[in-house]
Design a protein around this motif. Structure first.
Motif, PDB file in Angstrom:
ATOM      1  N   TYR A 163       0.637  -1.090  -0.011  1.00 46.26           N
ATOM      2  CA  TYR A 163       0.125  -0.028   0.117  1.00 46.26           C
ATOM      3  C   TYR A 163       0.796   1.243  -0.087  1.00 46.26           C
ATOM      4  CZ  TYR A 163      -3.120   3.686   2.255  1.00 46.26           C
ATOM      5  OH  TYR A 163      -3.975   4.664   2.506  1.00 46.26           O
ATOM      6  N   LEU A 164       1.829   1.212   0.867  1.00 47.73           N
ATOM      7  CA  LEU A 164       2.675   2.484   1.142  1.00 47.73           C
ATOM      8  C   LEU A 164       3.742   2.539  -0.382  1.00 47.73           C
ATOM      9  CD1 LEU A 164       3.968   2.189   4.735  1.00 47.73           C
ATOM     10  CD2 LEU A 164       2.212   3.687   3.880  1.00 47.73           C
ATOM     11  N   SER A 165       3.992   1.475  -0.919  1.00 45.58           N
ATOM     12  CA  SER A 165       4.763   1.416  -1.969  1.00 45.58           C
ATOM     13  C   SER A 165       3.988   2.073  -3.215  1.00 45.58           C
ATOM     14  CB  SER A 165       5.442   0.022  -2.593  1.00 45.58           C
ATOM     15  OG  SER A 165       6.159  -0.390  -1.600  1.00 45.58           O
ATOM     16  N   ALA A 166       2.780   1.815  -3.319  1.00 44.83           N
ATOM     17  CA  ALA A 166       1.762   2.258  -4.386  1.00 44.83           C
ATOM     18  C   ALA A 166       1.555   3.760  -4.043  1.00 44.83           C
ATOM     19  CB  ALA A 166       0.329   1.474  -4.286  1.00 44.83           C
ATOM     20  N   ALA A 167       1.501   4.155  -2.836  1.00 48.37           N
ATOM     21  CA  ALA A 167       1.189   5.616  -2.628  1.00 48.37           C
ATOM     22  C   ALA A 167       2.726   6.452  -2.927  1.00 48.37           C
ATOM     23  CB  ALA A 167       1.140   5.666  -1.149  1.00 48.37           C
ATOM     24  N   PHE A 168       3.775   5.591  -2.834  1.00 50.04           N
ATOM     25  CA  PHE A 168       4.998   6.373  -3.243  1.00 50.04           C
ATOM     26  C   PHE A 168       5.171   6.602  -4.693  1.00 50.04           C
ATOM     27  CE2 PHE A 168       9.459   5.892  -4.747  1.00 50.04           C
ATOM     28  CZ  PHE A 168       9.889   7.019  -3.921  1.00 50.04           C
ATOM     29  N   GLU A 169       4.633   5.539  -5.527  1.00 52.13           N
ATOM     30  CA  GLU A 169       4.413   5.993  -6.910  1.00 52.13           C
ATOM     31  C   GLU A 169       3.539   6.901  -7.540  1.00 52.13           C
ATOM     32  OE1 GLU A 169       3.488   1.747  -8.132  1.00 52.13           O
ATOM     33  OE2 GLU A 169       5.338   0.789  -7.230  1.00 52.13           O
ATOM     34  N   LEU A 170       2.412   6.967  -6.557  1.00 56.25           N
ATOM     35  CA  LEU A 170       1.558   7.977  -6.792  1.00 56.25           C
ATOM     36  C   LEU A 170       2.150   9.450  -6.720  1.00 56.25           C
ATOM     37  CD1 LEU A 170      -1.253   9.247  -7.467  1.00 56.25           C
ATOM     38  CD2 LEU A 170      -1.816   8.926  -5.181  1.00 56.25           C
ATOM     39  N   ALA A 171       2.915   9.535  -5.473  1.00 57.01           N
ATOM     40  CA  ALA A 171       3.798  10.845  -5.108  1.00 57.01           C
ATOM     41  C   ALA A 171       4.630  11.198  -6.221  1.00 57.01           C
ATOM     42  CB  ALA A 171       4.402  10.790  -4.051  1.00 57.01           C
ATOM     43  N   LEU A 172       5.418  10.059  -6.852  1.00 55.94           N
ATOM     44  CA  LEU A 172       6.341  10.234  -7.881  1.00 55.94           C
ATOM     45  C   LEU A 172       5.693  10.852  -9.218  1.00 55.94           C
ATOM     46  CD1 LEU A 172       8.880   7.392  -7.843  1.00 55.94           C
ATOM     47  CD2 LEU A 172       9.137   9.696  -6.777  1.00 55.94           C
ATOM     48  N   ASP A 173       4.504  10.499  -9.398  1.00 59.38           N
ATOM     49  CA  ASP A 173       3.750  10.796 -10.566  1.00 59.38           C
ATOM     50  C   ASP A 173       3.128  12.144 -10.452  1.00 59.38           C
ATOM     51  OD1 ASP A 173       2.282  10.056 -13.363  1.00 59.38           O
ATOM     52  OD2 ASP A 173       0.597  10.278 -11.886  1.00 59.38           O
ATOM     53  N   ARG A 174       2.790  12.238  -9.291  1.00 57.98           N
ATOM     54  CA  ARG A 174       2.248  13.752  -9.004  1.00 57.98           C
ATOM     55  C   ARG A 174       3.539  14.925  -8.976  1.00 57.98           C
ATOM     56  NH1 ARG A 174      -3.262  14.418  -7.637  1.00 57.98           N
ATOM     57  NH2 ARG A 174      -4.175  12.693  -8.665  1.00 57.98           N
ATOM     58  N   LEU A 175       4.560  14.446  -8.438  1.00 55.14           N
ATOM     59  CA  LEU A 175       5.660  15.436  -8.449  1.00 55.14           C
ATOM     60  C   LEU A 175       6.148  15.862  -9.817  1.00 55.14           C
ATOM     61  CD1 LEU A 175       7.895  13.793  -5.738  1.00 55.14           C
ATOM     62  CD2 LEU A 175       7.066  16.092  -5.792  1.00 55.14           C
ATOM     63  N   GLY A 176       5.982  14.979 -10.743  1.00 57.06           N
ATOM     64  CA  GLY A 176       6.378  15.172 -12.085  1.00 57.06           C
ATOM     65  C   GLY A 176       7.946  15.389 -12.281  1.00 57.06           C
ATOM     66  N   THR A 177       8.816  14.912 -11.465  1.00 52.54           N
ATOM     67  CA  THR A 177      10.073  15.290 -11.372  1.00 52.54           C
ATOM     68  C   THR A 177      10.901  13.939 -11.324  1.00 52.54           C
ATOM     69  OG1 THR A 177      11.972  16.490 -10.591  1.00 52.54           O
ATOM     70  CG2 THR A 177      10.516  15.423  -9.085  1.00 52.54           C
ATOM     71  N   GLU A 178      12.293  13.752 -11.580  1.00 54.41           N
ATOM     72  CA  GLU A 178      13.009  12.494 -11.550  1.00 54.41           C
ATOM     73  C   GLU A 178      13.362  12.506 -10.026  1.00 54.41           C
ATOM     74  OE1 GLU A 178      16.351  10.236 -14.033  1.00 54.41           O
ATOM     75  OE2 GLU A 178      16.319  12.211 -14.100  1.00 54.41           O
ATOM     76  N   VAL A 179      13.176  11.373  -9.703  1.00 58.36           N
ATOM     77  CA  VAL A 179      13.735  10.965  -8.187  1.00 58.36           C
ATOM     78  C   VAL A 179      14.599   9.988  -8.138  1.00 58.36           C
ATOM     79  CG1 VAL A 179      12.991  10.423  -5.812  1.00 58.36           C
ATOM     80  CG2 VAL A 179      11.501  11.795  -7.142  1.00 58.36           C
ATOM     81  N   HIS A 180      16.079  10.220  -7.520  1.00 60.89           N
ATOM     82  CA  HIS A 180      16.950   9.019  -7.691  1.00 60.89           C
ATOM     83  C   HIS A 180      16.751   8.431  -6.357  1.00 60.89           C
ATOM     84  CE1 HIS A 180      19.114  10.528 -11.447  1.00 60.89           C
ATOM     85  NE2 HIS A 180      18.511  11.459 -10.966  1.00 60.89           N
ATOM     86  N   ILE A 181      16.988   7.252  -6.195  1.00 61.06           N
ATOM     87  CA  ILE A 181      16.912   6.296  -5.163  1.00 61.06           C
ATOM     88  C   ILE A 181      18.261   5.633  -4.814  1.00 61.06           C
ATOM     89  CG2 ILE A 181      15.710   4.417  -3.907  1.00 61.06           C
ATOM     90  CD1 ILE A 181      13.019   5.026  -5.296  1.00 61.06           C
TER      91      ILE A 181
END
Length: 676
Positions: free
Chosen positions: A146-164
């Motif tokens: 659930y939290l992983s899916a929410a993280f993917e949503l956050a990335l999508d809404r940020l619209g920017t590249e996130v380096h992990i």
């Protein structure tokens, strides 16, 4: 203030992040720790229209982004959550008052039976998901997805590249020109960042002195083969050194014990069999025998087996006293246990033992008796009026404080006497001390009699938790949660001294809250009783004390005169959070460089301003360094919460996210100025 809007789905998907290379990196913003707390901040940044677009964000964490260490999807299926699926959300909802429209999304229950079903099926958790309803307790693996899916949503809404960076942060230093920071990771990467946020959740602690003594005793036990496991997160500990049949002294009867219990029973191939009448345990033959004891001697109270819908027409529970406590002026004194005010302020503090503690107990007392009078059809408004009048005397400083007209114990006894005058059933009376320490007065001639008393109490609590006849317990639980949140907000706002926070709020008060309100699923308690019946869990009782000698660890209880010695000892608890004792190289480096300010109190925490900016050794806020989590004074430690409660964590996330974005913008302006 505007309410949140802009609902969103969490669709299935893979890892939307980008893997990092070794070498040098340039970042506007770097988070050390990529678990649920960071996820909440990223969702708040993404909700701030276009503010996060174009940012270069790096996340450093050896565990999966979004889920983090505690909720990682790769862990034992036997480890569960202790909250129902309907009571968990990482998203704000319409009950939250925010400046910007927040990114809304499903609760855990809604996600499991909606957009998350395919994802869980692909992960091999489809059968578990199908068996979960709104009242179920999911495994931590499900929560991780659930939290992983929410993280993917956050990335999508940020619209920017996130380096992990799936690595640990090993060191941090100031950047060139004393601007920003450079973070070095365990895989050799160096990240030069304008703004740094430490959001690591519960930190590992250096071994406490008393635990080190036990560890040293076990290490030096030539010929006695002593075994000692210090406090730690159960999923990360290796219990393979405990052989089948070993008698294990286990200190702690809370949630960590339950994790340990299931890992060395069901986790070793045993099986619980429900025949309808009772739960039975079918052993694998590899189990040890756990002798468990603690200060209370009993397990945490199980979650209630009913909800508000099962009690139609019941009086609504609302705070009556603590929500107005800041209005009062009496009994607000100086800090007797260490300074808790922010530097430069002259604020004073609301004393816990004279004011907050009694008002907290009165909140629960009123909620209980209001419900009992309604439930039993008793017309006795004078009982509730007496509780209200007592609260006013507490607020005025006329009870419990130095020079007060009455002691706290005496006034609560008058309430108890008034209750006994109108309530005939002993089970309907409210006694918080008895609830908190149910076996404090237990005295038996032998261990077997004490064991029977512990078993009977646990069994009785399990039955009561499922009996809606005692629905006043739900009213008390609701008041408990509301009061706990309110007192935590007073801590956050600097109205509670460091000493009171350490001794009471994070000590006895938090212990009481956990015991009553943060207990396990009822099935876990049934498992305790099944294992006891099968001989694999034994009860040492209350008032546990332990002495270490060359021959082993000797346990004593206040309930009986016998002592029992063991060669195996497990401390089934988490180490208490203390920034001073944190085994974290980043915080240690920052402290050594004078970048952090530590409280002057036991279990000291790191100091920040109201927006999470770290104070340096001179008490100055640093605009490019933020600290979040349990080791930080005033930080809202939780990340996800109950829906439809107006939970303050989302407003906190928004405020902190705004300060972070301001800091990022300032860093960008500085770079442009230098470049020009």
């Amino acid at each position: 203030m505007r309410k949140t809007s802009a609902a969103a789905d969490l669709t299935t998907g893979g890892d939307a992040s980008t893997a990092s290379d070794s070498g040098g990196h340039r970042a506007d913003l770097t988070f050390i720790g990529a678990g649920p707390k960071t996820l909440g901040i990223l969702l708040a940044i993404a909700a701030n229209t276009d503010a996060g677009a174009g940012l270069r964000i790096h996340l450093v964490d050896p565990y999966p982004a979004g889920a983090g260490r505690i909720w990682r999807t790769e862990q034992s299926p036997h480890l569960w959550m202790n909250s129902r699926t309907e009571d968990i959300t990482i998203f704000p909802d319409e009950s939250c008052l925010l400046e910007n429209p927040g990114i809304m999304g499903p609760t855990l229950h809604e996600w499991i039976h909606g957009p998350g079903r395919e994802r869980l099926t692909q992960a091999g958790l489809g059968a578990e998901a199908a068996g979960l309803d709104s009242q179920s307790f999911a495994s931590r693996r499900v929560q991780g997805h659930y939290l992983s899916a929410a993280f993917e949503l956050a990335l999508d809404r940020l619209g920017t590249e996130v380096h992990i960076h799936r690595a640990r942060a090993e060191a941090v230093r100031r950047g060139e020109g004393d601007r920003g920071f450079v973070v070095t990771t365990s895989d050799g990467a160096e990240i030069a960042t304008d703004v740094l946020v430490s959001a690591q959740g519960h930190l590992d602690m250096h071994t406490a002195e008393q635990d080190a003594v036990l560890a040293d005793r076990a290490a030096a036990s030539a010929g006695h083969d002593l075994y000692y496991q210090a406090p730690g997160y159960t999923a990360d500990l290796d219990f393979s050194g405990i052989p089948a049949g070993a008698e294990v002294l286990t200190r702690g009867f809370g949630l960590a014990f339950l994790d340990f219990m299931v890992m060395v029973t069901e986790g070793r191939g045993g099986e619980f069999v429900d025949d309808g009448e009772r739960l039975r345990y079918r052993p694998s033959g590899t189990e040890p025998v756990l002798w468990v004891g603690s200060s209370r001697g009993v397990s945490y109270s199980p979650k209630l087996g009913y909800s508000q819908v099962d009690v139609p027409g019941a009086p609504a529970v609302a705070l009556r006293y603590l929500d107005r406590v800041s209005e009062r002026t009496g009994s607000v004194g100086g800090d007797r246990r260490g300074s808790g005010q922010r530097l430069g302020e002259s604020s004073r503090f609301i004393e816990f033992d004279a004011v907050l503690g009694p008002l907290f107990e009165l909140e629960l007392t009123y909620a209980h008796y209001e419900h009992v009078l309604w439930k039993r059809g008793i017309d006795a408004p004078e009982l509730l009026e007496r509780i209200d009048a007592t609260a006013e005397r507490v607020r005025a400083g006329r009870i419990g404080a130095d020079g007060a007209e009455a002691t706290t114990g005496a006034v609560f006894e008058t309430i108890a006497e008034a209750a006994r005058d109108v309530i005939t059933d002993e089970a309907d009376l409210f006694d918080l001390d008895r609830i908190n320490r149910p076996l404090a007065d237990l005295r038996c001639d032998d261990l077997s009699s004490a064991e029977a008393s512990v078993r009977d109490h646990i069994s009785g609590q399990l039955k009561r938790s499922a009996d809606v006849h005692h629905s006043a317990d739900l009213a008390v639980f609701t008041a408990l949660v509301k009061a706990y949140v309110q007192i935590r907000m007073l801590v956050r706002d600097g109205r509670v001294s460091n000493g009171d926070r350490t001794e009471f709020v994070e000590g006895s008060f938090h212990s009481l809250f956990s015991f009553i309100g943060s207990g396990p699923p009822p099935k876990r308690v049934r498992q305790i009783l099944a294992l006891h019946e099968a001989g694999f869990v034994r009860f040492l009782g209350p008032g546990l004390s332990i002495d270490a000698a060359a021959a082993g660890f000797t346990a004593r209880s206040t309930a009986y005169p016998e002592a029992k010695t063991f060669t195996h000892l497990v401390d089934a608890r988490l180490a208490r959070q203390s920034a001073e004792k944190a085994a974290d190289p980043v915080l240690e480096t920052l402290r050594a460089d004078g970048r952090l300010l530590l409280e002057t109190a036991a279990h000291a925490k790191l100091r920040t301003d109201g927006a999470g900016r770290a104070l340096d050794a001179h008490g100055r806020a640093q605009c490019d360094l933020f600290l979040l989590g349990p080791a930080v004074s005033g930080s809202t430690a939780e990340a996800f919460t109950r829906p439809q409660t107006g939970a303050p964590v989302f407003a906190d996330n928004e405020r902190i996210a705004g300060a972070i974005l301001d800091a990022v913008a300032a860093g960008s302006d500085r770079r442009e100025l230098l470049a020009g």
